[in-house]
Design a protein around this motif. Sequence first.
Motif, PDB file in Angstrom:
ATOM      1  N   SER A  24       3.487   5.383  49.680  1.00  0.00           N
ATOM      2  CA  SER A  24       4.477   6.111  48.882  1.00  0.00           C
ATOM      3  C   SER A  24       3.973   6.310  47.463  1.00  0.00           C
ATOM      4  O   SER A  24       3.352   5.411  46.878  1.00  0.00           O
ATOM      5  CB  SER A  24       5.824   5.383  48.881  1.00  0.00           C
ATOM      6  OG  SER A  24       5.730   4.140  48.220  1.00  0.00           O
TER       7      SER A  24
ATOM      8  N   ASP B 121       5.572   7.272  43.836  1.00  0.00           N
ATOM      9  CA  ASP B 121       6.850   7.349  43.126  1.00  0.00           C
ATOM     10  C   ASP B 121       6.603   7.747  41.678  1.00  0.00           C
ATOM     11  O   ASP B 121       6.197   6.926  40.851  1.00  0.00           O
ATOM     12  CB  ASP B 121       7.587   6.007  43.189  1.00  0.00           C
ATOM     13  CG  ASP B 121       7.922   5.607  44.617  1.00  0.00           C
ATOM     14  OD1 ASP B 121       8.469   6.445  45.346  1.00  0.00           O
ATOM     15  OD2 ASP B 121       7.623   4.457  45.004  1.00  0.00           O
TER      16      ASP B 121
ATOM     17  N   ASP C  41       5.877  12.699  43.939  1.00  0.00           N
ATOM     18  CA  ASP C  41       6.639  11.870  44.877  1.00  0.00           C
ATOM     19  C   ASP C  41       6.218  12.268  46.282  1.00  0.00           C
ATOM     20  O   ASP C  41       6.312  13.443  46.648  1.00  0.00           O
ATOM     21  CB  ASP C  41       8.145  12.092  44.711  1.00  0.00           C
ATOM     22  CG  ASP C  41       8.672  11.583  43.368  1.00  0.00           C
ATOM     23  OD1 ASP C  41       8.398  10.419  43.041  1.00  0.00           O
ATOM     24  OD2 ASP C  41       9.328  12.364  42.665  1.00  0.00           O
TER      25      ASP C  41
END
Length: 368
Positions: A25, A27, A49
């Motif tokens: 991921s 972020d 993102d």
Amino acid sequence: MNALVPQPFGAPVPSIDPQARAIISFDGVSKIFPARSGSAEVRAVDNIDLKVPEGAIVGVIGRSGAGKSTLIRLINGLELPTSGKVNVDGLDIGSLDERALRQARRSIGMIFQHFNLLSSRTAFDNIALPLEIAGVARRDIAGIVNPLLDMVGLADKRDRYPAELSGGQKQRVGIARALATKPKVLLSDEATSALDPETTGQILALLKQINAELNLTILFITHEMSVVKKLADRVAVMEGGRIVEQGSTYEIFANPHHETTKRFVGEVTGGNVPDWLSAKLQPDYQPGRSAVIRIAFTGADADEPVLSRLTRAYNVDFNIMHGQIEYVADHPFGTLIASVAAGPELLAKLIHELTSTRNNVEHLGYVA
């Protein structure tokens, strides 16, 4: 070291669950390279993102300079984010010290465009190299490497040196080497762009097989939408360091929104307007001009005789000017550019009929 002891390769696993946990991921990740003499700072990755589901194959596509290579280097810690967090299998990569980062990299395999094999080592020894670095006992190495050679179809090339191998065979060695430490994630940096089309197809088929048999998450970067079409479950499109569009591969092909995505998709679906037609297009209707429309046929409607039905219902003729029909992510998909002798009122009716059957339609202009 038990995780590196030989284990049998499993049977194919079910297709990716869209609700699967994100094994990678990003972020709010940015990477800024500072200014040098005579040049401004470079924002290579800008507030990204992105989530990669466990077991998925995700393609990141963009032109040269879009930020793809920086993005992939952030995953394995070769670059650290200026801001935001990169998380891989529960680890915040940017917060790790060098020792912890080396340990984390054992679960992140990497294959390269130009193979990066050691010329003085055989295929077997190139694959064994990361195991030696990890401290695996010599007696255990053959039990790991030989099944990998079988998997990539190179059991008979075990003792060949890179100079004796074709480009496709070198890349197979590179893939096997990337799998040697039983990674949870496999990263691919333009792994097929140095290969001919036939060999590219073979390597992509091998990667899909590896994904199915090992449930191995694959993230690859490329500038070729044809590679995305054949390999990816999901795709993210990059431009200027940003992700401008992302979604399932079929959704992106069937209904691209950003102009960059439309250009990429059009390269492989026939959706780009040919130069000869673009030169003739006029913005306004006049008597004697035909409307030009671009139609994306998707899903179950892709092989339906939609234009034939409209021809009969409205007593008009469609002239197919450009396009093709094929399969994307195992689903039928087609793009056609057609002209029809219709004024604005009739054109509105035709477009309404076409879109009511889940086709995407764009009015491009008029031609004489």
